[in-house]
Design a protein around this motif. Structure first.
Motif, PDB file in Angstrom:
ATOM      1  N   TRP A 136     -12.644   4.832  -2.067  1.00  0.00           N
ATOM      2  CA  TRP A 136     -11.726   3.504  -2.443  1.00  0.00           C
ATOM      3  C   TRP A 136     -10.709   3.979  -3.463  1.00  0.00           C
ATOM      4  O   TRP A 136      -9.683   3.724  -3.581  1.00  0.00           O
ATOM      5  N   SER A 151     -18.043  -2.135   0.560  1.00  0.00           N
ATOM      6  CA  SER A 151     -17.116  -3.199   0.556  1.00  0.00           C
ATOM      7  C   SER A 151     -17.529  -4.119  -0.748  1.00  0.00           C
ATOM      8  O   SER A 151     -16.341  -4.460  -1.410  1.00  0.00           O
ATOM      9  N   GLU A 173     -14.708  -4.987  -3.871  1.00  0.00           N
ATOM     10  CA  GLU A 173     -14.672  -6.396  -4.428  1.00  0.00           C
ATOM     11  C   GLU A 173     -14.804  -6.635  -5.675  1.00  0.00           C
ATOM     12  O   GLU A 173     -13.990  -7.244  -6.249  1.00  0.00           O
ATOM     13  N   LYS A 177     -21.665  -0.219   5.040  1.00  0.00           N
ATOM     14  CA  LYS A 177     -20.364  -1.004   4.836  1.00  0.00           C
ATOM     15  C   LYS A 177     -20.468  -2.155   3.963  1.00  0.00           C
ATOM     16  O   LYS A 177     -19.715  -2.536   3.150  1.00  0.00           O
ATOM     17  N   TRP A 199     -14.202   4.751   7.920  1.00  0.00           N
ATOM     18  CA  TRP A 199     -14.950   3.631   7.897  1.00  0.00           C
ATOM     19  C   TRP A 199     -15.826   3.465   8.923  1.00  0.00           C
ATOM     20  O   TRP A 199     -17.164   2.852   8.911  1.00  0.00           O
ATOM     21  N   PHE A 239     -12.212  -6.887   1.785  1.00  0.00           N
ATOM     22  CA  PHE A 239     -12.290  -5.320   1.898  1.00  0.00           C
ATOM     23  C   PHE A 239     -13.249  -5.027   3.045  1.00  0.00           C
ATOM     24  O   PHE A 239     -13.554  -3.820   3.179  1.00  0.00           O
ATOM     25  N   ASP A 240     -13.687  -5.776   3.934  1.00  0.00           N
ATOM     26  CA  ASP A 240     -14.565  -5.700   4.902  1.00  0.00           C
ATOM     27  C   ASP A 240     -14.096  -4.643   6.080  1.00  0.00           C
ATOM     28  O   ASP A 240     -14.565  -4.183   6.849  1.00  0.00           O
ATOM     29  N   GLY A 296     -12.430  -2.069   5.597  1.00  0.00           N
ATOM     30  CA  GLY A 296     -12.798  -0.716   5.023  1.00  0.00           C
ATOM     31  C   GLY A 296     -11.422   0.190   4.608  1.00  0.00           C
ATOM     32  O   GLY A 296     -10.323  -0.233   4.527  1.00  0.00           O
ATOM     33  N   TRP A 297     -11.939   1.252   4.182  1.00  0.00           N
ATOM     34  CA  TRP A 297     -10.593   1.869   3.564  1.00  0.00           C
ATOM     35  C   TRP A 297      -9.531   2.450   4.485  1.00  0.00           C
ATOM     36  O   TRP A 297      -8.429   2.718   4.197  1.00  0.00           O
TER      37      TRP A 297
END
Length: 828
Positions: A464, A374, A378, A370, A362, A325-326, A328-329
């Motif tokens: 999220w 993230s 996870e 971040k 993001w 999920f690095d 970002g949303w």
């Protein structure tokens, strides 16, 4: 039927009723038998009817025929009447035929029923709905059954769950909001009326084995003590077996468990996890009932705690989604939509609804933010997948018994959208935000190593949750988009010919109950346990099982929570955001000033294009309809208060501590939630313990409240008294007595004087032994609004839940002396 609001709407349309007749209910039409004085004859006639009728063994010789009747059908009055006891004049048993016992069973071939509810999962989190989280069990069930893309829930936990369990709307169940915030208004008391019988109770009386495993958040908090009443506990709501917890959430590693109405305390297993435990117990129950009573089908409600906060999976699941999920949303939402379109869930050209302006982009975040944010996703993703895989274990166990193809599996991936309690930053300890003491990014970064583990109680950023609502936005407590859209899958080879298909009809939680009754082949009862019933508001979904093009039958549905509200009719929705999920007060102080929005959700499922200005006539039509539905179902008055509702006095609900300024407790009183314990928040108080110290001294906890994530404890260590105060797992304070407790009778006192001036202020604590001061200290910050609702407990003679501090063993901390009484008294 009367026109009173409490009667609710008709149960179903005439077309749906005729559909029932076509699906194996022909026997129902032949058993219009009066279940009254002629019950013996009625049961005899029943035993001779078609296989679709209930199976009843006769208890005594019967008349030759049953009289015709226009009275209620069999099963419309529950419980079934017992046959009259015959008068026997023959003294010799050898000359009297042996009667057969009466045994109530559902119609022959009635299926097992498994209803699965994931907790606080977003619509597009599961891979089944295009999401980034692997849900192999849901994927499998979808391939073997049907995927409902237009399924809806209510905007909060308790309202959704009561609707699911009864087939009635939330206010008919008196659940306008979470039960912890109930008021005294008729649609918001938190007390389900007896005129609303749960599906479990109906099936139980038809002979089903019934069970519930997991979370129950429908019991009023003032009814959760050892004093009861237990009428609204799951074990008295039709579930012959209940194993799990009462309340909104629990520590997954150290939950305070309940079996039936018996509190079990905390499992003493360092490797324990709640998801695994309830699955083990559920499998054991199914195996046992299939072994002992294979002639009785089962109804199981598996209400897992996942993926509700705290987001704490077993440690082997903490890094499964490392680095996933690095991006970002914002980019994640685009990835989800692309999969949804490819899978046929959304039409080509669908666009993503814009997030509200409070949600940051993001790319505008700092590098530290971040990393923190993230990591939150996870851990959540690992937790959600682990939950689905535990559900898979349960499904496999049913399959191993050869029962799966005759089991209706209804899998709902979330009860109210993703959570917003984490706020924009997320939390390491969720109770920080619930006490209006948010955690900033620098602090969260210092706790990243522990995040998701047993020493954390985390919740992710609301951003999220909104990403999980793709292609819509919003989340829990919102009456549009992600606050009411959820994914649902049904598998039933015995009753559904289609496989791997999508259904787009508008459906809702209240449709589950009518669907179950029609599938089993039994009528909706009109009287249960002597009480006339409010008709179910839902519509059976069976009409859509083998007809993807079938016209919608659920055409009108309201939703309301904290003044947020919406109304759906025939593909159109009008809605209001009166108070955003993360806001503590409404945006306007007058409902008449609310800004209404209008969407054609038949073509704009994402609710991205507001048509209110273009179509004022349609908006007015829907506004008027909401008003009508609100009156019909008891929605008014709407209550838009936030944290104020957690205070029983403010809310006007019952409170067993109401007006009490002093309470005496006794040894062994453990597991007391804060709603049944004297208030110790933001006030001065005195704790007086009447003890007997044995020769050689004593150690252990005298009284504690709260635990690892906020609480206080008065205990004895190395013979000397100590007071520990844990402020939100961020700061800990200790006051230590300089002298040991003497042998014999001892009066130990802890006197706390609060500084006052608002929440989280400090105070001074004094310890004394037999009237002599032995210790004093400052507590700079105190918890101000809530300990944990039902998540932690107050205990006399031990710290029975998670420990307030690490000064004593988490499990072996019972006081080794004698406790006669512990008195807690408010100071003026």
């Amino acid at each position: 039927m009367s026109d009173h609001p409490e009667d609710g709407p008709p149960n179903e349309s005439s077309s749906n009723a005729s559909e029932k007749k076509k699906r194996g209910n022909d026997g129902m039409q032949r058993r219009d038998l009066l279940l009254g004085g002629s019950s013996l004859a009625a049961m005899t006639a029943l035993a001779a009817t078609a296989p679709a009728t209930a199976q009843v063994q006769q208890a005594a010789p019967a008349p030759a025929a049953a009289p015709a009747s226009t009275g209620p059908k069999l099963g419309e009055i529950l419980p079934f009447p017992q046959p009259p006891r015959p008068v026997i004049t023959e003294p010799d048993w050898r000359k009297v035929p042996q009667p057969k016992p009466v045994s109530i069973r559902p119609p022959k071939g009635a299926p097992n029923i498994l209803v699965i509810l994931q907790d606080q999962t977003s619509y597009a989190d599961p891979s089944t709905f295009g999401g980034p989280i692997n849900f192999p069990t849901m994927d499998r069930l979808a391939k073997e059954g049907l995927t409902y893309t237009n399924f809806h829930v209510n905007s909060l936990c308790s309202p959704s769950r009561t609707a699911l369990l009864t087939g009635r709307n939330q206010h008919q169940n008196s659940q306008a909001a979470v039960v912890d915030g109930a008021t005294s208004y008729p649609g918001d008391t938190g007390m389900r009326p007896k005129s609303v019988a749960p599906i479990a109770e109906i099936l139980r009386q038809w002979g089903y084995c019934t069970s519930m495993f997991g979370k129950s958040h429908e019991t009023p908090p003032w009814e959760t003590s050892m004093s009861g009443p237990f009428d609204r506990w799951p074990a008295r709501q039709g579930f012959e077996k209940f194993y799990g917890f009462i309340g909104g959430e629990k520590n997954l590693f150290r939950p305070y468990l309940v079996d039936g109405t018996t509190e079990l305390g905390v499992p003493r297993d360092p490797n324990y996890h709640f998801n695994v435990d309830i699955t083990d117990k559920a499998i054991g129950w199914i195996r046992g009932t299939r072994s002992l009573t294979p002639d009785r089908p089962f109804f199981m409600y598996y209400a897992t705690g996942g993926a509700h906060p705290p987001h704490t999976p077993p440690k082997e699941w903490l890094d499964v989604y490392k680095g996933k999920f690095d991006q970002g949303w914002d980019k994640l939402r685009g990835e989800i939509l692309a999969r949804q379109i490819k899978m046929g869930l959304m039409p080509p050209g669908t666009k993503i609804a814009e997030n509200p302006p409070e949600i940051p982009k993001w790319d505008a975040l700092s590098d530290d933010a971040k990393k923190v944010l993230s990591r939150q996703m996870e851990v959540y993703a690992g937790y959600a997948e682990h939950t689905d895989r535990e559900i898979g274990r349960l499904i496999d166990a049913i399959g191993d018994l050869g029962e799966l193809d005759n089991t209706i599996v209804i899998y709902i991936a979330g009860d109210n959208g993703g959570t917003a309690i984490g706020g924009l930053n997320g939390t390491f300890n969720e109770w920080s935000n619930l006490n209006d003491a948010p955690e900033d990014i620098p602090y969260l970064k210092t706790r990243m190593v522990e995040y998701g583990g047993p020493n954390s109680y985390p919740n992710y950023s609301v951003a999220w949750a909104m990403a999980g609502s793709t292609p819509a936005t919003w989340c829990i407590n919102a009456c549009q988009g992600g606050g009411q859209n959820q994914g649902m899958v049904i598998r039933w080879p015995g009753g559904i010919k289609s496989k791997g298909e999508i259904r787009r009809q508008y459906t809702h939680l209240i449709d589950v109950g009518p669907t179950i009754l029609e599938a089993v082949g039994i009528p909706e009862p009109k009287i249960v346990n002597g009480v006339e019933q409010i008709p179910m508001a839902g519509t059976s979904m069976i009409y859509s099982f083998d007809d993807a093009a079938a016209k919608d039958r659920h055409t009108v549905q309201y939703n309301e929570c904290s003044g947020n509200r919406s109304i759906y009719k025939d593909g159109w929705m009008a809605c209001v955001m009166h108070r955003a999920p993360w806001e503590s007060s409404p945006r306007v102080d007058d409902y008449a000033k609310d800004k209404w929005e209008l969407y054609n959700v038949a073509v704009d499922f994402r609710q991205a294009t507001d048509l209110a200005a273009q179509n004022p006539a349609k908006l007015k039509e829907l506004q008027d309809l909401f008003h009508q539905e609100a009156i019909k179902f008891g929605v008014y008055p709407m209550d838009d208060r936030s944290f104020a509702r957690l205070n029983a006095t403010n809310a006007g609900r019952p409170d067993i501590m109401a007006g009490r300024t002093e309470v005496t407790y006794y040894a062994g009183m453990t597991g007391m939630a804060e709603n049944v314990f004297i208030d110790t928040l933001s006030r001065s108080y005195v704790v007086t313990a009447d003890l007997v110290i044995p020769k050689g001294g004593a150690n252990g906890v005298v009284v504690s409240q709260g635990g690892l994530f906020g609480g206080w404890s008065l205990y004895v260590k190395d013979g000397r008294p100590k007071l520990a105060y844990n402020w939100l797992a961020r700061e800990k304070y200790f006051i230590e007595g300089k002298e040991a407790l003497p042998e014999g009778k001892v009066t130990l006192v802890y006197d706390f004087t609060y500084d006052g001036g608002g929440l989280h202020k400090g105070g001074t604590g004094v310890l004394s032994i037999n009237g002599r001061k032995v210790g004093e200290g400052r507590i700079n910050k105190t918890q101000g609004a809530v300990w944990s609702l039902a998540g932690e407990t107050a205990d006399i003679g031990m710290d029975a839940y998670s420990p307030v501090c690490d000064d004593y063993d988490p499990w072996e901390n019972a006081f080794t002396g004698t406790i006669n009484t512990v008195k807690i008294k408010h100071k003026a």
